[in-house]
Design a protein around this motif. Structure first.
Motif, PDB file in Angstrom:
ATOM      1  N   ASP A 273     -10.024 -11.849 -35.907  1.00  0.00           N
ATOM      2  CA  ASP A 273      -9.798 -10.403 -35.743  1.00  0.00           C
ATOM      3  C   ASP A 273     -10.935  -9.777 -34.947  1.00  0.00           C
ATOM      4  O   ASP A 273     -10.716  -8.941 -34.074  1.00  0.00           O
ATOM      5  CB  ASP A 273      -9.745  -9.701 -37.107  1.00  0.00           C
ATOM      6  CG  ASP A 273      -8.421  -9.937 -37.799  1.00  0.00           C
ATOM      7  OD1 ASP A 273      -7.498 -10.452 -37.137  1.00  0.00           O
ATOM      8  OD2 ASP A 273      -8.328  -9.622 -39.006  1.00  0.00           O
ATOM      9  N   LEU A 274     -12.161 -10.181 -35.278  1.00  0.00           N
ATOM     10  CA  LEU A 274     -13.325  -9.602 -34.584  1.00  0.00           C
ATOM     11  C   LEU A 274     -13.337 -10.008 -33.116  1.00  0.00           C
ATOM     12  O   LEU A 274     -13.683  -9.211 -32.244  1.00  0.00           O
ATOM     13  CB  LEU A 274     -14.626 -10.057 -35.244  1.00  0.00           C
ATOM     14  CG  LEU A 274     -14.899  -9.567 -36.667  1.00  0.00           C
ATOM     15  CD1 LEU A 274     -16.210 -10.153 -37.170  1.00  0.00           C
ATOM     16  CD2 LEU A 274     -14.948  -8.042 -36.716  1.00  0.00           C
ATOM     17  N   LEU A 275     -12.940 -11.259 -32.868  1.00  0.00           N
ATOM     18  CA  LEU A 275     -13.009 -11.769 -31.494  1.00  0.00           C
ATOM     19  C   LEU A 275     -11.993 -11.105 -30.552  1.00  0.00           C
ATOM     20  O   LEU A 275     -12.037 -11.301 -29.344  1.00  0.00           O
ATOM     21  CB  LEU A 275     -12.846 -13.291 -31.493  1.00  0.00           C
ATOM     22  CG  LEU A 275     -14.092 -14.026 -32.023  1.00  0.00           C
ATOM     23  CD1 LEU A 275     -13.782 -15.478 -32.336  1.00  0.00           C
ATOM     24  CD2 LEU A 275     -15.266 -13.923 -31.054  1.00  0.00           C
ATOM     25  N   LYS A 276     -11.096 -10.301 -31.124  1.00  0.00           N
ATOM     26  CA  LYS A 276     -10.196  -9.519 -30.262  1.00  0.00           C
ATOM     27  C   LYS A 276     -10.985  -8.469 -29.472  1.00  0.00           C
ATOM     28  O   LYS A 276     -10.478  -7.904 -28.502  1.00  0.00           O
ATOM     29  CB  LYS A 276      -9.152  -8.793 -31.112  1.00  0.00           C
ATOM     30  CG  LYS A 276      -8.107  -9.722 -31.696  1.00  0.00           C
ATOM     31  CD  LYS A 276      -7.098  -8.917 -32.513  1.00  0.00           C
ATOM     32  CE  LYS A 276      -6.221  -9.845 -33.334  1.00  0.00           C
ATOM     33  NZ  LYS A 276      -5.724  -9.180 -34.552  1.00  0.00           N
ATOM     34  N   ALA A 277     -12.217  -8.194 -29.910  1.00  0.00           N
ATOM     35  CA  ALA A 277     -13.014  -7.123 -29.288  1.00  0.00           C
ATOM     36  C   ALA A 277     -13.631  -7.563 -27.972  1.00  0.00           C
ATOM     37  O   ALA A 277     -14.809  -7.363 -27.717  1.00  0.00           O
ATOM     38  CB  ALA A 277     -14.103  -6.664 -30.251  1.00  0.00           C
ATOM     39  N   LEU A 314      -5.716   7.626 -35.208  1.00  0.00           N
ATOM     40  CA  LEU A 314      -5.806   7.018 -33.873  1.00  0.00           C
ATOM     41  C   LEU A 314      -6.141   5.529 -33.971  1.00  0.00           C
ATOM     42  O   LEU A 314      -5.592   4.708 -33.233  1.00  0.00           O
ATOM     43  CB  LEU A 314      -6.889   7.720 -33.047  1.00  0.00           C
ATOM     44  CG  LEU A 314      -6.615   9.183 -32.666  1.00  0.00           C
ATOM     45  CD1 LEU A 314      -7.866   9.808 -32.063  1.00  0.00           C
ATOM     46  CD2 LEU A 314      -5.443   9.275 -31.695  1.00  0.00           C
ATOM     47  N   THR A 315      -7.044   5.169 -34.897  1.00  0.00           N
ATOM     48  CA  THR A 315      -7.511   3.775 -34.942  1.00  0.00           C
ATOM     49  C   THR A 315      -6.404   2.819 -35.361  1.00  0.00           C
ATOM     50  O   THR A 315      -6.459   1.637 -35.032  1.00  0.00           O
ATOM     51  CB  THR A 315      -8.681   3.582 -35.918  1.00  0.00           C
ATOM     52  OG1 THR A 315      -8.221   3.797 -37.247  1.00  0.00           O
ATOM     53  CG2 THR A 315      -9.847   4.472 -35.608  1.00  0.00           C
ATOM     54  N   LEU A 316      -5.390   3.332 -36.061  1.00  0.00           N
ATOM     55  CA  LEU A 316      -4.320   2.440 -36.501  1.00  0.00           C
ATOM     56  C   LEU A 316      -3.456   1.987 -35.326  1.00  0.00           C
ATOM     57  O   LEU A 316      -2.650   1.077 -35.449  1.00  0.00           O
ATOM     58  CB  LEU A 316      -3.479   3.121 -37.588  1.00  0.00           C
ATOM     59  CG  LEU A 316      -4.289   3.421 -38.871  1.00  0.00           C
ATOM     60  CD1 LEU A 316      -3.476   4.220 -39.872  1.00  0.00           C
ATOM     61  CD2 LEU A 316      -4.813   2.142 -39.520  1.00  0.00           C
ATOM     62  N   ALA A 353     -13.940   2.158 -34.178  1.00  0.00           N
ATOM     63  CA  ALA A 353     -13.543   0.825 -34.637  1.00  0.00           C
ATOM     64  C   ALA A 353     -12.133   0.897 -35.209  1.00  0.00           C
ATOM     65  O   ALA A 353     -11.739   1.930 -35.770  1.00  0.00           O
ATOM     66  CB  ALA A 353     -14.523   0.310 -35.687  1.00  0.00           C
ATOM     67  N   PRO A 354     -11.358  -0.191 -35.060  1.00  0.00           N
ATOM     68  CA  PRO A 354      -9.945  -0.154 -35.481  1.00  0.00           C
ATOM     69  C   PRO A 354      -9.785  -0.193 -37.013  1.00  0.00           C
ATOM     70  O   PRO A 354     -10.772  -0.137 -37.734  1.00  0.00           O
ATOM     71  CB  PRO A 354      -9.376  -1.421 -34.846  1.00  0.00           C
ATOM     72  CG  PRO A 354     -10.530  -2.356 -34.743  1.00  0.00           C
ATOM     73  CD  PRO A 354     -11.738  -1.497 -34.499  1.00  0.00           C
ATOM     74  N   GLU A 355      -8.549  -0.307 -37.450  1.00  0.00           N
ATOM     75  CA  GLU A 355      -8.191  -0.477 -38.875  1.00  0.00           C
ATOM     76  C   GLU A 355      -8.615   0.698 -39.746  1.00  0.00           C
ATOM     77  O   GLU A 355      -8.951   0.525 -40.915  1.00  0.00           O
ATOM     78  CB  GLU A 355      -8.857  -1.749 -39.450  1.00  0.00           C
ATOM     79  CG  GLU A 355      -8.524  -3.013 -38.706  1.00  0.00           C
ATOM     80  CD  GLU A 355      -9.467  -4.153 -39.085  1.00  0.00           C
ATOM     81  OE1 GLU A 355     -10.266  -3.982 -40.024  1.00  0.00           O
ATOM     82  OE2 GLU A 355      -9.385  -5.199 -38.433  1.00  0.00           O
ATOM     83  N   GLY A 356      -8.675   1.878 -39.152  1.00  0.00           N
ATOM     84  CA  GLY A 356      -9.015   3.047 -39.954  1.00  0.00           C
ATOM     85  C   GLY A 356     -10.500   3.325 -40.061  1.00  0.00           C
ATOM     86  O   GLY A 356     -10.902   4.293 -40.709  1.00  0.00           O
ATOM     87  N   TYR A 357     -11.357   2.517 -39.426  1.00  0.00           N
ATOM     88  CA  TYR A 357     -12.797   2.724 -39.596  1.00  0.00           C
ATOM     89  C   TYR A 357     -13.338   3.921 -38.810  1.00  0.00           C
ATOM     90  O   TYR A 357     -14.131   4.695 -39.312  1.00  0.00           O
ATOM     91  CB  TYR A 357     -13.570   1.430 -39.273  1.00  0.00           C
ATOM     92  CG  TYR A 357     -13.460   0.452 -40.422  1.00  0.00           C
ATOM     93  CD1 TYR A 357     -14.243   0.616 -41.564  1.00  0.00           C
ATOM     94  CD2 TYR A 357     -12.544  -0.586 -40.399  1.00  0.00           C
ATOM     95  CE1 TYR A 357     -14.110  -0.246 -42.638  1.00  0.00           C
ATOM     96  CE2 TYR A 357     -12.411  -1.458 -41.470  1.00  0.00           C
ATOM     97  CZ  TYR A 357     -13.201  -1.282 -42.585  1.00  0.00           C
ATOM     98  OH  TYR A 357     -13.071  -2.125 -43.660  1.00  0.00           O
TER      99      TYR A 357
END
Ligand code: 4AD
Ligand code: MG
Length: 436
Positions: A273-277, A314-316, A353-357
């Motif tokens: 998941d992190l490596l998608k960045a 937005l992050t979602l 950051a994604p996932e609601g962060y």
């Protein structure tokens, strides 16, 4: 006397079938018949040490039986590979010396404790596996960030903590009595960094910042660690490139070290998941963000700063970090450079950051013209006298320049998939907490 060994070395297979000497804390213990299983922790790892009744002095076996959790020990024994043992290796104990017998009833038991109890006992809770993992990842994160910055020609620079003028607006300043004057705790190194680029060029710092945040949220600390970068001859696009490359370098480092991968996975974060960045990160303008919100039925007025609810929404829509750029001048601090093509917005960018962060960095291009800066200072009802030295920087060799600040705990929160920022730091400072 056998060799002193760290548990991480033993678990890497280096001492297989050798006799070792280890020192640590009794993390856990169980007994069955003539065997004690002592789970020992030494700061580098955790290992199972088995003590058989017929392999040690009877006094040693009896002492081990009564041993309390968190007692400190020195152990001797032979390392054996054992697939059943957690970590694949165990120590067959031949001798044990107790250095400090802990009191009975270690407050952190193997049961559910509420967050307040764990915060009251933070000095003990940081020994937990969960906190060890987070704190190790945090250390690796900062090490990798320094590595990238050093390799790319940035010089570390230190700004003062005691300051006299707000960088991010007065509302969140902590005041400190400074002899017969009032000083404040810094919110950001930025104003000083803008002075230092004329001395050192590209610079960075990793230091605490302070905000008297009255809001009780999952993402606000009153003392947080701030990784900040300032770059001369740099514009908005240039600073976003630095942010995405720095962040991806750090992520790659975290996701290539086997022990860090284990820590991440144990926290529920999959490295893939992190490596998608991977750069480039998507960029949307503030205007586009407002459009998305309105289209999705979230009432939001153009001109306001994005709050937690808007950011979360937005992050979602993204599975990697993304920039929101060109915030209205009214939503941003006085030093942000208005866009020459459209002065009601600024050359600014937050990284979310994604996932609601949500927001993990804030930054952009700075005003480099004296008159424009004076105008923005007045517009924000600030006193130009408080900023005299800062305005001076526009009189003596001004350059286009840009920078950003990354909230270390905000970023660790996302990387470690934490639900509250308090766990991204060992001793969190919160609205109602400065102890322990
Ligand atoms: O967006 P902020 O306020 O920007 C600045 O301070 C700039 N002067 C930085 C710069 O350009 N050098 O703060 C930067 C980051 C935020 O994106 C957030 O990650 C973090 O600092 N941050 C906090 N983290 C935890 N608790 C708080 N109360 C925070 N306030 C900001
Ligand atoms: Mg911000």
């Amino acid at each position: 006397m056998p060799k002193p060994a760290y548990i991480s070395e033993i678990l890497s297979g280096r001492y297989s079938n050798e006799e070792v000497f280890i020192r640590g804390w009794l993390h856990n213990k169980r007994s069955s018949g003539g065997i004690h299983f002592l789970i020992v922790r030494d700061g580098t790892g955790v290992i199972q040490c088995t003590m058989k009744k017929d392999k040690v002095d009877s006094s040693v076996f009896e002492e081990a039986k009564k041993l309390t959790l968190e007692s400190t020990l020195e152990l001797m024994g032979v390392v054996r590979e054992d697939k059943r043992a957690p970590g694949g290796y165990e120590v067959h104990v031949s001798d044990l010396r107790v250095i400090n017998r802990a009191k009975d009833g270690f407050p952190i038991a193997k049961k559910y404790h509420g967050p307040d109890f764990l915060l009251d006992n933070r000095h003990l809770w940081i020994r937990s596996q969960k906190m060890q993992r987070i704190l190790r990842i945090r250390a690796e994160f900062l090490k990798a960030a320094r590595e990238w910055l050093d390799e790319n020609g940035f010089t570390e620079f230190h700004a003062p903590t005691l300051i006299t003028a707000a960088c991010e607006g007065g509302a969140t300043l902590f005041s400190v009595r400074y002899f017969d004057k009032t000083a404040y705790l810094t919110q950001s190194w930025q104003l000083y960094a803008e002075a230092a680029i004329a001395s050192l060029g590209k610079i960075y710092t990793i230091a605490p910042s302070f905000r008297a945040e009255k809001s009780k949220t999952r993402r606000h600390l009153t003392e947080f660690w701030h990784l900040e970068v300032e770059v001369p001859w740099c514009d908005l696009e240039g600073i976003m490139k630095i942010e995405e490359e720095l962040l991806f370098h750090v992520i790659r480092r975290l996701c290539e070290k086997p022990s860090t991968i284990r820590d991440l996975e144990a926290l529920g974060r999959s490295p893939s998941d992190l490596l998608k960045a991977e750069p480039p990160f998507p960029r949307i303008t503030y205007d586009e963000a407002v459009e998305i919100l309105n289209r999705d039925g979230i009432k939001f007025e153009w001109g306001n700063d994005l709050g937690w609810i808007e950011e979360k929404h937005l992050t979602l829509k993204f599975d990697k970090p993304f920039f929101v750029t060109h915030y209205p001048r009214r939503a941003k601090a006085f030093y942000h450079k208005p866009d020459p093509n459209r002065p009601e917005v600024t050359l600014s960018a937050d990284l979310l950051a994604p996932e609601g962060y949500g927001e993990i960095t804030g930054g952009g291009q700075r005003i480099d013209d004296e008159n424009e800066l004076l105008e923005r200072i007045k517009e924000n009802n600030l006193n130009p006298n408080d900023y005299e030295w800062y305005i001076d920087l526009r009189r003596w060799g001004s350059v286009p320049h840009a920078g950003f600040g990354l909230g270390v705990e905000r970023t660790i929160m996302w990387i470690c998939k934490l639900s509250h920022i308090r766990d991204a730091i060992a001793f969190p400072r919160l609205l109602n907490r400065v102890y322990p």
